[in-house]
Scaffold this active site. Structure first.
Site, mmCIF file in Angstrom:
data_model
loop_
_atom_site.group_PDB
_atom_site.id
_atom_site.type_symbol
_atom_site.label_atom_id
_atom_site.label_comp_id
_atom_site.label_asym_id
_atom_site.label_seq_id
_atom_site.Cartn_x
_atom_site.Cartn_y
_atom_site.Cartn_z
ATOM 1 N N LYS A 66 0.806 -1.222 0.000
ATOM 2 C CA LYS A 66 0.000 0.000 0.000
ATOM 3 C C LYS A 66 0.841 1.275 0.000
ATOM 4 O O LYS A 66 0.526 2.235 -0.734
ATOM 5 C CB LYS A 66 -0.953 -0.003 1.197
ATOM 6 C CG LYS A 66 -2.012 1.109 1.150
ATOM 7 C CD LYS A 66 -2.939 0.963 -0.059
ATOM 8 C CE LYS A 66 -3.913 -0.173 0.115
ATOM 9 N NZ LYS A 66 -4.871 -0.252 -1.026
ATOM 10 N N GLU A 121 40.656 10.581 -0.240
ATOM 11 C CA GLU A 121 39.520 9.657 -0.227
ATOM 12 C C GLU A 121 38.499 9.958 -1.321
ATOM 13 O O GLU A 121 37.756 9.074 -1.770
ATOM 14 C CB GLU A 121 38.823 9.680 1.139
ATOM 15 C CG GLU A 121 38.047 10.941 1.489
ATOM 16 C CD GLU A 121 38.878 12.047 2.117
ATOM 17 O OE1 GLU A 121 38.291 12.985 2.700
ATOM 18 O OE2 GLU A 121 40.116 11.987 2.017
ATOM 19 N N CYS A 152 43.908 16.567 5.878
ATOM 20 C CA CYS A 152 43.507 17.967 6.066
ATOM 21 C C CYS A 152 43.795 18.411 7.504
ATOM 22 O O CYS A 152 44.955 18.597 7.861
ATOM 23 C CB CYS A 152 42.038 18.152 5.671
ATOM 24 S SG CYS A 152 41.603 19.874 5.337
ATOM 25 N N HIS A 211 42.270 15.838 0.198
ATOM 26 C CA HIS A 211 41.360 14.748 0.555
ATOM 27 C C HIS A 211 41.483 13.608 -0.461
ATOM 28 O O HIS A 211 40.703 13.523 -1.416
ATOM 29 C CB HIS A 211 39.919 15.264 0.597
ATOM 30 C CG HIS A 211 39.651 16.159 1.757
ATOM 31 N ND1 HIS A 211 39.209 15.685 2.976
ATOM 32 C CD2 HIS A 211 39.777 17.500 1.897
ATOM 33 C CE1 HIS A 211 39.070 16.706 3.813
ATOM 34 N NE2 HIS A 211 39.410 17.812 3.180
#
EC number: 6.3.4.2
Length: 547
Positions: free
Chosen positions: A188, A521, A380, A519
């Site tokens: 539903k 990553e 960082c 960064h």
């Protein structure tokens, strides 16, 4: 001219639209098509750059300096296609553009309205780069029925109307909740969600149904009947052990075939899924396990460090090793000795962040890793804390600190070995900033080149002496302290091309201690792990073997 897939969501948020979009992009690539993925967010922030990580998770930064939603990280990780500024937009950006045009008089005195001016702005954004790829996948943030999302839904309805028939399709992601008392999956909520979507003029071509359990044939037929989609286009999306199983799982369910059928692409090219089979093989047949401590300040919300968590997993894949990442609140170390918390780990990672809270704990984590010879990766702020620790404990600058913390407190307390970056070179231009500038979009953002010292640890890791990585910061290690710190064993092994900005530091006579201002990553992918993370996990494996 690209074909468009518009991905919408219903019932509840956080069902995994971003992951489904990324997996679909990967599957279309596996069939030989080129793709680009795009995110349209209804919030009124111009971009997520000024949001707290607790509000919205991490901010994903593109090469060209856009601060975007973390879903763009999924897009890049699954497709390898580098995101751009033109791949992310918010209501705030759209309204800002419209109001700027109104102030300039571009609308020639007309009354500015949501339709057509706001919806036209959205449509103009959607079709940027229309001729570059075979498929453009556009995800609409939020859920159908959200009041702030209505202009986006109206814009994609109009966009599909404006295009030739068969050039746009709609994929809708919904929830099939399992009610344990009755032992049933309930359809539903999905029916109501589709009804809501159809009420604004959009009929889904493909339904992706998230559920804890497999969808019985009877329920699949019921959904197809009541939602007016083909049964083959009702795609089950059960919970998975790892997000990297998504492309293979969605392929087994027939998502990519359903999309190609909706476009009338027949016969469709056969997919080459070798890349994703190799990814899963590396995950499922890992040999051994390493424990990595992530000492951060937003540890209550793992999405705040989403790309770091994934990059560690990729590093594990590169070494066929399972990585068990554990989150530790840096503030704990401001009250307690870090040793009992960190002694059982094979490596320590200190990620980025903003503000002074938790930084003394990060400094203690860096000191523990340096003195105990445990692999350390500082990213960082994590690099800056490692430099402050070296300045205090090796160079004798007992009050070494960051200008950021003095600015926050409103009084001078530290010798700033980390200072506010007031100017830097970006391409052929010099960028200048003041401390009291607006916060949004004023950092050093995007991809910058760094020169690595030949023979250094990082040059060996990268296998190169020139690299390009993404930045997001407004404070920088002060190069004036370089000579003093290098005399104490901290090597400035990566610098900006003009030699003014330290990009990487490493500790001499340490098995693996690297801090980076950027960064890494953000550029790691399961099928192409970032070299820093791959070598970081390799070093952690060495520690695990010795233990």
């Amino acid at each position: 001219m690209a074909r468009y897939v518009f991905i919408t969501g219903g019932v509840v948020s956080s069902l995994g639209k971003g992951l489904a979009s990324a997996a679909l992009g990967a599957l279309l690539q596996a069939r030989g098509f080129s793709v680009r993925l795009r995110k349209l967010d209804p919030y009124l922030n111009v971009d997520p750059g000024t949001m707290s990580p607790f509000e919205h998770g991490e901010v994903f930064v593109t090469d060209d300096g856009a601060e975007t939603d973390l879903d763009l990280g999924h897009y890049e990780r699954f497709t390898g296609v580098a995101a751009r500024k033109t791949d992310s937009v918010s209501s705030g950006r759209i309204y800002s553009n419209v109001l700027e045009k109104e102030r300039r008089g571009d609308y020639l005195g007309k009354t500015i309205q949501v339709i057509p001016h706001v919806t036209n702005e959205i449509k103009d954004f959607i079709e940027i780069g229309d001729d570059e790829v075979d498929f453009m996948l556009c995800e609409i943030g939020g859920t159908v029925g959200d009041i702030e999302g209505l202009p986006f839904f109206e814009a994609i309805r109009q966009f599909a109307q404006d295009r030739p028939r068969g050039q746009c399709i709609f994929m809708h992601l919904t929830l099939l909740p399992y009610v344990s008392a009755s032992g049933e999956l309930k359809t539903k909520p999905t029916q109501h969600s589709v009804k809501e979507l159809r009420s604004i003029g959009i009929a889904p071509d493909v339904l992706v149904c998230r559920s804890e359990r497999p969808i019985p044939e009877k329920e699949r037929e019921k959904i197809a009947l009541f939602c007016n989609v083909r049964k083959e286009a009702v795609i089950a999306a059960p919970d998975l052990a790892t997000i990297y199983e998504a492309p293979l799982a969605y392929h087994r369910e027939g998502l990519d075939q359903a999309v190609l059928d909706a476009f009338g692409i027949s016969p469709s090219p056969r997919p080459n899924l070798a890349r994703w089979e190799d990814v899963m093989d590396r995950l499922e047949h890992a040999e051994g396990e390493v424990r990595v401590a992530i000492v951060g300040k937003y540890t209550q919300l793992e999405d705040a460090y989403k790309s770091i968590a994934e990059a560690l997993t990729h590093g594990g894949m590169a070494n066929r090793t399972r990585v068990k990442a554990e989150w530790i609140d840096a503030e704990i170390f401001e009250r307690e000795d870090p040793a009992p918390y960190l002694e059982g780990f094979h490596a320590i990672l200190v990620p980025g962040g903003f503000g002074e809270r938790g930084t003394e704990g990060k400094i203690k984590a860096a000191k523990f890793a340096r003195e105990r010879k445990i692999p350390y990766l500082g990213i960082c702020l994590g690099m800056q804390m490692a430099v402050i620790e070296a300045a205090r404990d090796l160079a004798g600058l007992e009050d070494a600190g960051s200008e950021e913390f003095d600015h926050e407190s409103g009084k001078k307390r530290f010798t700033p070995v980390v200072y506010h970056l007031k100017e830097w070179v970006q391409g052929n231009y010099k960028v200048q900033r003041k401390v009291d500038d607006d916060k949004g979009g004023t950092m050093r953002l995007g991809a910058y080149t760094a020169q690595l010292q030949p023979g250094s640890k990082v040059a060996d890791v990268y296998g190169a002496t020139t690299i390009e990585e993404r930045h997001r910061h407004r404070y920088e290690v002060d190069n004036r302290y370089r000579e003093k710190l290098e005399g104490c064993g901290l090597v400035f092994s990566g610098m900006s091309p003009d030699g003014r900005l330290p990009e990487i530091v490493e500790v001499k006579d340490h098995p693996w201690f690297i801090g980076v201002q950027f960064h890494p990553e953000l550029k790691s992918k399961p099928f192409a792990p970032h070299p820093l993370f791959a070598d970081f996990i390799r070093a952690a494996k060495e520690v695990e073997r010795l233990v």
